[in-house]
Every structure is written in C-alpha cells, then in structure tokens.
Design a protein around this motif. Structure first.
Motif, PDB file in Angstrom:
ATOM      1  N   ALA A   1       0.835  -1.209   0.000  1.00 38.33           N
ATOM      2  CA  ALA A   1       0.000   0.000   0.000  1.00 38.33           C
ATOM      3  C   ALA A   1       0.867   1.256   0.000  1.00 38.33           C
TER       4      ALA A   1
ATOM      5  N   ALA B   1       0.765   4.152  -2.795  1.00 42.17           N
ATOM      6  CA  ALA B   1       0.566   5.554  -2.432  1.00 42.17           C
ATOM      7  C   ALA B   1       1.686   6.427  -2.979  1.00 42.17           C
TER       8      ALA B   1
ATOM      9  N   VAL C   1       1.092   7.005  -6.622  1.00 41.90           N
ATOM     10  CA  VAL C   1       0.016   7.984  -6.819  1.00 41.90           C
ATOM     11  C   VAL C   1       0.529   9.400  -6.588  1.00 41.90           C
ATOM     12  N   LEU C   2       1.319   9.594  -5.539  1.00 40.68           N
ATOM     13  CA  LEU C   2       1.841  10.923  -5.228  1.00 40.68           C
ATOM     14  C   LEU C   2       2.796  11.417  -6.309  1.00 40.68           C
TER      15      LEU C   2
ATOM     16  N   ALA D   1      -3.154   9.372  -1.955  1.00 40.09           N
ATOM     17  CA  ALA D   1      -2.098   8.520  -1.396  1.00 40.09           C
ATOM     18  C   ALA D   1      -2.405   8.159   0.052  1.00 40.09           C
ATOM     19  N   LEU D   2      -2.908   9.127   0.813  1.00 38.68           N
ATOM     20  CA  LEU D   2      -3.269   8.827   2.205  1.00 38.68           C
ATOM     21  C   LEU D   2      -4.425   7.836   2.278  1.00 38.68           C
ATOM     22  N   GLU D   3      -5.384   7.953   1.365  1.00 35.84           N
ATOM     23  CA  GLU D   3      -6.497   7.006   1.345  1.00 35.84           C
ATOM     24  C   GLU D   3      -6.019   5.604   0.997  1.00 35.84           C
ATOM     25  N   VAL D   4      -5.075   5.502   0.088  1.00 37.97           N
ATOM     26  CA  VAL D   4      -4.542   4.179  -0.267  1.00 37.97           C
ATOM     27  C   VAL D   4      -3.888   3.525   0.942  1.00 37.97           C
ATOM     28  N   MET D   5      -3.194   4.335   1.743  1.00 37.74           N
ATOM     29  CA  MET D   5      -2.539   3.792   2.934  1.00 37.74           C
ATOM     30  C   MET D   5      -3.508   3.614   4.097  1.00 37.74           C
TER      31      MET D   5
ATOM     32  N   ALA E   1      -5.808   8.497   5.969  1.00 36.13           N
ATOM     33  CA  ALA E   1      -6.230   9.840   5.572  1.00 36.13           C
ATOM     34  C   ALA E   1      -6.910  10.558   6.723  1.00 36.13           C
TER      35      ALA E   1
END
Length: 522
Positions: free
Chosen positions: A168, A172, A175-176, A223-227, A230
């Motif tokens: 994850a 992220a 994505v970033l 990215a925070l949502e993927v990890m 968030a």
C-alpha cells in the motif's frame, strides 16, 4: 424463624425490630447474622473489619456490578469461576489469567497485553451474572517483560506492520509521484490551455499555479487514502493548523519575520558578500538569520533589517552581475571641438587596464548648456576584485590628461549680474593710475607656463602608470566583511551560504593591452 442474633439486633437497634417484623410478615429471606452485623456496624459507628491488602492489590483496578446487589446468590461462586476460567483465556490480549470467586467477589491475577485489555477484561467480568465486585490485579507487558523483551515485541509489531502495508505504501508513493508529474505537465502547458479562456497573462499564470497545486493536493489525499491513514493525518493537520493560527496571532511579528526568512532562504535574492540596497540602507550582506538580515556598510557600521521589511521592499543587488556601468561628465567650451574631446577621452579610457573592452567605452554629448557642451563618458567595470572608487578616479585623471594634451580646457564658471540702472566703472592699477590696456582673457593660465608644463607631465605619468591590479587597496566588499567578522551579536546561525559564483580577476576580465609601437618608442 428468627435466631438469637436476629433478636439481639432488634434489641440493640430500635429500627431493627421494625425491619425484622416487616421481613417476617412479607416472608422475605432473612440475611445471615454476619451480614446483618456488616450492615448495622457502620450505623452504630463501628468499623467493619476489612481483609488485609496485598502489594498486588494496590496496582489493580476495582469494578462494581451495575444495579442492585443480591443478598442471596442465584449463581454460585463455583459456577462463576468455572465460566470465567473457560472464557478469559480466549479473550484477545490475555496472556495468562487466574480466577478466584468468593461470595460474588471476583479476583483476577495474571498477565495481559496492556492497560486497555486490562480495562476491557474488568468490564467483561463485571457483566457476568452473580458478580458483585471485580478486583483486577493482572499485570501488563510493561510491568512484566524486561527491556529486551519489550524491544523485541515492538520490533516484531513494526515488522508485521511493514509486511502488511509495504505494498500500500508503494502504491501511495506511485500515486503521489504521478500527481506531481501531472501537475508539472499542466503547469508547463497551462498558459496555452487557458489562453482561450483568459486574455491576461498574469491571470493565466496564477490560475495555472493554483490548479497545479490542487492536483498535487488531490494526489496527496489519494495517497493517504490508499494507505488508510487519511482521516488520522487530516485530523492532525487540522489541529496543527489551528495551533499555528493561534500562535500566528500571538507571535505575529516573530512569525512574519520567520516566514520571510524561509522565503528569502529559498529564493536567495542575495548571498553573503553581495552589496545590496534595501529600505534606504546600503551595505554588504553578512548574514541572514530567522529574525533579521545583517548588512555591513563600507564605513564599518552594522545594520540589522527585519526580514519582513526586506521581503516587502525593493532589493537592489549591485553585485548580482559580473560587471557594472560607471560614468562621469565633462563640460567644454563651445569654441572647442567636441569630436576631438570625445576621441581623446575614449582613447584614454580604452588604454586603462581595469576597464572592460566589451562593451567598449564611449563618450557622447549629453546636453548643451549655457556654460558649454556637457560630455558624458560611460564604461564598464568588473564588480569583484577591484576598488571601484580608485578605478573611477584613475579614469577621470586619464580623461583630464587627454583633454589637456589635446589643448581642450573646461569652460570657466561665469556669473551674470543684472542691473536696473547704468553704473560707471573705472579700472585703476595698484598705484591708482587708470588702466587703459585690455584685461586678460578669463581662461588665461593662473600659473606660469613652466609650472603648467610640469603639472601636465606629472599627471600624464601618473595616469599612464595607474592600474587596478597594481593597487594595494583591498576590495571594499572584502574589507567590510573582514572588519565585521568578529562582530558580537549574531544570535543565530546564518541561513545564507557564501557567494560561490566564479569571480574573474581584473587580468582575466580585461587582459593588459599592448601599446602601439609608436607609444612605446615615445
């Protein structure tokens, strides 16, 4: 049937007879004698005996059952103990547990993971039917394990976290990075994309920057949502923003200067050793702290300017480039040849070793004034490694000698008098005799011809030998920094770095010129 203890209670406590009669009438279960003594003893002022406490009990927690406490137990202690012995070892976070029950009082001993598990186990036991009191004397890992075991536990937990979230985290990060690349691509082509919508170049630039920043922020949130963090991160960011807002109002000036120092440190409009002018102050930059910008004037004075003032005002950096243009004016009479004067001054400047060849020095007619023709000579000098004042003085001296050798002298200063009536003026000599010979021309020499010739020869020799590279005077910028290097009062480290830009010496910037053969022969 009431026992003797029951009758004794009724006799000792007047209300006891009434209570006993009511219980017999309603056919309620009568408590045992020991229970009655425990109830009556506090009312009579007697202290009931409490069981001795152990050291473990001081570290435990106590929980009472909710609702009324039954006098006679429906569930026996053995049933409660058996049920808890079967359930508690399966509870998450319980390492080991021992259960003992006495008259509905449950005592727990053993080892649990942490304080939160300890509280949950206590609440769980309190819900069991028949439990009136819970004495939780279990210990946590922090109380039982050694330092090495605690470290191994935390490392193991961290390893498990990495094993579960590394994929994850990589997603992220992708994505970033992708959002940053998209923002850069959009920023590079935003002017062309927004041109049909907005005519103003400035407006297109601002909107493009805002949209690019929005793309980066969206990518960061994704990215925070993927990890899966968030919500936690945003809550922390919100709290930090609120705290920063409150502190910014409380320490407005300090925060303003600190933020200005960060922006100046990132943009770096000047470096250590640059000669700048800010807010009416001119000097050599010595340091940039989180509070102020420190300048040192050529006179050796130290000037501290708040960073917010520096950031808001116009900054003139006179040493940002490798060369700077200088000029001086000369006024000649109308009867002199302006073209010949221009050639004489230009040739004298070209021969100077410290003046740059590119662009070449030039002399132009600046203005036609009542006293004569004003000529302005312009030329370029190196910024570093030279004494600009000395070099400018040498250039003026060379121009003066060149004009004298060409027979051109500056126009004299004249004074005009305006009189409203006629005044008879008679000129007399020192002996009182009237003077009938014409007066000498105002531009006539005030010294003897021999003296004038000697002065011209001296000026010519000095002008020909003047060279910046032969001057022993140090560079004023280096001299100012050297004088201020031991100044007391630098409360913080310098944010700026020293000027590491390549500096050309005078010989590199302007190699010595070879004089014509005729000049060397003369």
């Amino acid at each position: 049937m009431a026992t003797f203890a029951h009758l004794r209670t009724a006799l000792i406590f007047p209300w006891g007879g009434i209570v006993l009669a009511a219980m017999l009438t309603l056919e309620l279960p009568i408590p045992s004698a020991s229970a009655q003594e425990e109830i009556v003893a506090p009312i009579l002022g007697q202290e009931a005996e409490s069981p001795p406490s152990t050291p473990e009990e001081t570290e435990g927690t106590v929980a009472e059952a909710e609702g009324p406490i039954a006098i006679e137990q429906v569930v026996t202690d053995d049933q409660i103990e058996e049920k808890l012995r079967g359930l508690l070892p399966r509870y998450p976070g319980v390492r080991s547990v021992e259960v003992s029950v006495d008259q509905g009082v449950v005592t727990l001993t053993g080892h649990v993971e942490d304080a939160s598990v300890q509280d949950r186990v206590r609440d769980f036991v309190r819900r069991v039917e028949g439990v009136t009191l819970v004495l939780n004397q279990t210990k946590t890992d922090a109380q039982v394990l050694t330092a090495g075991q605690l470290l191994a536990k935390r490392l193991n937990r961290f390893g498990n976290l990495v094993a579960q979230t590394w994929l994850a985290f990589l997603a992220a990060l992708v994505v970033l990075i992708g959002s940053v690349l998209v923002a850069k691509l959009f920023s590079g082509s935003s002017d062309r994309l927004l041109a049909p919508l907005f005519e103003s170049v400035l407006l297109r630039s601002v909107i493009g920057s805002v949209l690019a920043l929005g793309i980066v922020l969206i990518g960061f949130y994704a990215a925070l949502e993927v990890m899966g963090v968030a919500r936690a991160v945003l809550s922390v960011v919100g709290l930090a923003g609120a705290v920063a807002l409150a502190l910014s109002f409380a320490f407005r000036d300090f925060a303003e200067n600190f933020i200005a120092s960060l922006l100046l440190g990132v943009r770096q409009p000047f470096r250590v050793g640059d000669f700048v002018e800010v807010a009416g102050h001119a000097g050599v930059v010595r340091a940039l702290t989180t509070r102020a910008t420190i300048l040192v004037t050529f006179e050796g004075h130290q000037v501290r300017i708040p960073n917010a003032t520096v950031f808001k005002n116009v900054i003139i950096n006179r040493t940002a480039s490798n060369a700077v243009r200088q000029s001086f004016d000369v006024v000649i009479g109308y009867d002199a040849s302006a073209v010949e004067a221009q050639r004489a001054i230009a040739s004298s400047l070209i021969e100077h070793g410290g003046i740059l060849d590119d662009p070449r020095p030039r002399t132009l007619v600046e203005a036609l004034e009542p006293n004569g023709v004003r000529l302005r000579s312009t030329f370029w000098l190196p910024v570093r490694g030279v004494d600009g004042d000395k070099l400018l003085s040498d250039a003026r001296l060379k121009a003066k000698v060149a004009l004298q050798q060409a027979g051109i002298t500056p126009t004299p200063t004249s004074v005009s008098l305006s009189l409203s009536d006629r005044i008879d003026v008679t000129l007399t000599s020192a002996e009182g005799q009237p003077v009938v010979e014409p007066l000498p021309h105002p531009r006539a020499a005030t010294v003897s011809p021999d003296r004038a010739r000697s002065n011209l020869e001296l000026d010519t020799a000095v002008a020909q030998s003047s060279n910046v590279s032969n001057d022993s005077q140090a560079d004023p910028i280096d001299q100012a920094l050297h004088v201020a290097q031991d100044v007391v009062g630098d409360e913080q480290d310098n944010i700026l770095t020293h000027d590491l830009r390549p500096q050309k010496s005078v010989d590199e910037a302007h190699p010595p010129k070879q004089k014509p053969q005729a000049d060397r022969a003369s």
